[in-house]
Design a protein around this motif. Structure first.
Motif, PDB file in Angstrom:
ATOM      1  N   VAL A 193       0.845  -1.198   0.000  1.00  0.00           N
ATOM      2  CA  VAL A 193       0.000   0.000   0.000  1.00  0.00           C
ATOM      3  C   VAL A 193       0.882   1.251   0.000  1.00  0.00           C
ATOM      4  CG1 VAL A 193      -1.646   1.342   1.370  1.00  0.00           C
ATOM      5  CG2 VAL A 193      -1.988  -1.107   1.067  1.00  0.00           C
ATOM      6  N   GLY A 194       1.940   1.247   0.816  1.00  0.00           N
ATOM      7  CA  GLY A 194       2.870   2.378   0.843  1.00  0.00           C
ATOM      8  C   GLY A 194       3.516   2.608  -0.508  1.00  0.00           C
ATOM      9  N   LEU A 195       3.896   1.531  -1.165  1.00  0.00           N
ATOM     10  CA  LEU A 195       4.498   1.637  -2.493  1.00  0.00           C
ATOM     11  C   LEU A 195       3.516   2.237  -3.495  1.00  0.00           C
ATOM     12  CD1 LEU A 195       6.984   0.881  -4.246  1.00  0.00           C
ATOM     13  CD2 LEU A 195       5.827  -1.282  -4.695  1.00  0.00           C
ATOM     14  N   ILE A 196       2.285   1.774  -3.452  1.00  0.00           N
ATOM     15  CA  ILE A 196       1.261   2.265  -4.380  1.00  0.00           C
ATOM     16  C   ILE A 196       0.919   3.729  -4.091  1.00  0.00           C
ATOM     17  CG2 ILE A 196      -1.160   1.990  -5.060  1.00  0.00           C
ATOM     18  CD1 ILE A 196      -0.689  -1.068  -4.649  1.00  0.00           C
ATOM     19  N   VAL A 197       0.811   4.088  -2.811  1.00  0.00           N
ATOM     20  CA  VAL A 197       0.503   5.475  -2.453  1.00  0.00           C
ATOM     21  C   VAL A 197       1.607   6.410  -2.949  1.00  0.00           C
ATOM     22  CG1 VAL A 197       0.316   7.071  -0.500  1.00  0.00           C
ATOM     23  CG2 VAL A 197      -0.988   4.958  -0.499  1.00  0.00           C
ATOM     24  N   GLY A 198       2.857   6.016  -2.768  1.00  0.00           N
ATOM     25  CA  GLY A 198       3.971   6.831  -3.267  1.00  0.00           C
ATOM     26  C   GLY A 198       3.931   6.995  -4.773  1.00  0.00           C
ATOM     27  N   TRP A 199       3.629   5.922  -5.480  1.00  0.00           N
ATOM     28  CA  TRP A 199       3.573   5.980  -6.938  1.00  0.00           C
ATOM     29  C   TRP A 199       2.419   6.872  -7.407  1.00  0.00           C
ATOM     30  CZ3 TRP A 199      -0.048   4.052 -10.517  1.00  0.00           C
ATOM     31  CH2 TRP A 199       0.368   4.079 -11.841  1.00  0.00           C
ATOM     32  N   VAL A 200       1.253   6.720  -6.756  1.00  0.00           N
ATOM     33  CA  VAL A 200       0.093   7.531  -7.136  1.00  0.00           C
ATOM     34  C   VAL A 200       0.361   9.013  -6.863  1.00  0.00           C
ATOM     35  CG1 VAL A 200      -2.316   8.030  -6.532  1.00  0.00           C
ATOM     36  CG2 VAL A 200      -1.596   5.677  -6.915  1.00  0.00           C
ATOM     37  N   MET A 201       0.959   9.312  -5.717  1.00  0.00           N
ATOM     38  CA  MET A 201       1.259  10.711  -5.397  1.00  0.00           C
ATOM     39  C   MET A 201       2.277  11.296  -6.376  1.00  0.00           C
ATOM     40  SD  MET A 201       1.303  10.949  -1.250  1.00  0.00           S
ATOM     41  CE  MET A 201       1.665  12.710  -1.277  1.00  0.00           C
ATOM     42  N   ALA A 202       3.259  10.499  -6.778  1.00  0.00           N
ATOM     43  CA  ALA A 202       4.241  10.976  -7.760  1.00  0.00           C
ATOM     44  C   ALA A 202       3.569  11.257  -9.101  1.00  0.00           C
ATOM     45  CB  ALA A 202       5.361   9.954  -7.926  1.00  0.00           C
ATOM     46  N   LYS A 203       2.660  10.383  -9.503  1.00  0.00           N
ATOM     47  CA  LYS A 203       1.930  10.599 -10.759  1.00  0.00           C
ATOM     48  C   LYS A 203       0.976  11.787 -10.658  1.00  0.00           C
ATOM     49  CE  LYS A 203       3.672   7.399 -13.226  1.00  0.00           C
ATOM     50  NZ  LYS A 203       4.522   7.722 -14.352  1.00  0.00           N
ATOM     51  N   ALA A 204       0.515  12.104  -9.442  1.00  0.00           N
ATOM     52  CA  ALA A 204      -0.385  13.243  -9.235  1.00  0.00           C
ATOM     53  C   ALA A 204       0.370  14.567  -9.168  1.00  0.00           C
ATOM     54  CB  ALA A 204      -1.197  13.043  -7.965  1.00  0.00           C
ATOM     55  N   GLY A 205       1.701  14.509  -9.230  1.00  0.00           N
ATOM     56  CA  GLY A 205       2.480  15.736  -9.278  1.00  0.00           C
ATOM     57  C   GLY A 205       3.232  16.079  -8.006  1.00  0.00           C
ATOM     58  N   TYR A 206       3.222  15.187  -7.025  1.00  0.00           N
ATOM     59  CA  TYR A 206       3.908  15.454  -5.762  1.00  0.00           C
ATOM     60  C   TYR A 206       5.276  14.791  -5.684  1.00  0.00           C
ATOM     61  CZ  TYR A 206      -0.465  17.402  -4.135  1.00  0.00           C
ATOM     62  OH  TYR A 206      -1.585  18.181  -4.001  1.00  0.00           O
ATOM     63  N   GLY A 207       5.782  14.311  -6.800  1.00  0.00           N
ATOM     64  CA  GLY A 207       7.118  13.714  -6.855  1.00  0.00           C
ATOM     65  C   GLY A 207       8.186  14.796  -6.971  1.00  0.00           C
ATOM     66  N   VAL A 208       9.438  14.394  -7.105  1.00  0.00           N
ATOM     67  CA  VAL A 208      10.568  15.328  -7.133  1.00  0.00           C
ATOM     68  C   VAL A 208      10.435  16.344  -8.256  1.00  0.00           C
ATOM     69  CG1 VAL A 208      13.050  15.510  -7.460  1.00  0.00           C
ATOM     70  CG2 VAL A 208      12.122  13.710  -6.034  1.00  0.00           C
ATOM     71  N   ASN A 209      10.062  15.936  -9.440  1.00  0.00           N
ATOM     72  CA  ASN A 209       9.950  16.866 -10.569  1.00  0.00           C
ATOM     73  C   ASN A 209       8.506  17.197 -10.911  1.00  0.00           C
ATOM     74  OD1 ASN A 209      12.743  17.037 -10.981  1.00  0.00           O
ATOM     75  ND2 ASN A 209      12.716  15.095 -12.088  1.00  0.00           N
ATOM     76  N   GLY A 210       7.597  16.940  -9.992  1.00  0.00           N
ATOM     77  CA  GLY A 210       6.183  17.188 -10.248  1.00  0.00           C
ATOM     78  C   GLY A 210       5.818  18.658 -10.160  1.00  0.00           C
TER      79      GLY A 210
END
Length: 76
Positions: free
Chosen positions: A51-68
């Motif tokens: 779940v933690g892995l999926i939440v991180g991936w979803v947040m990165a795709k939503a624009g909250y990643g390093v280059n988001g």
């Protein structure tokens, strides 16, 4: 040491921090439940790791990643 030239950010983003906190909680609770001999809860914590892995991936795709676009890096 920091490398100001081409520093990728090393995952210092809301997405990375959220994923790591969820996964640390899962490992900590899984260890406690292991010692308390609660195998169902140990397996639940193993699922929480994913779940933690999926939440991180979803947040990165939503624009909250390093280059988001929703993440603004802070100066050190």
């Amino acid at each position: 040491m920091s490398n100001p030239i081409g520093d990728p950010g090393h995952g210092n983003s809301p997405a990375a921090w959220t994923a790591v906190i969820i996964m640390l909680l899962a490992v900590t609770l899984g260890t406690v439940f292991y010692w308390l001999d609660l195998p169902v809860m140990v397996w639940a914590c193993a699922g929480l790791l994913f779940v933690g892995l999926i939440v991180g991936w979803v947040m990165a795709k939503a624009g909250y990643g390093v280059n988001g676009p929703k993440y603004t890096p802070k100066e050190h």
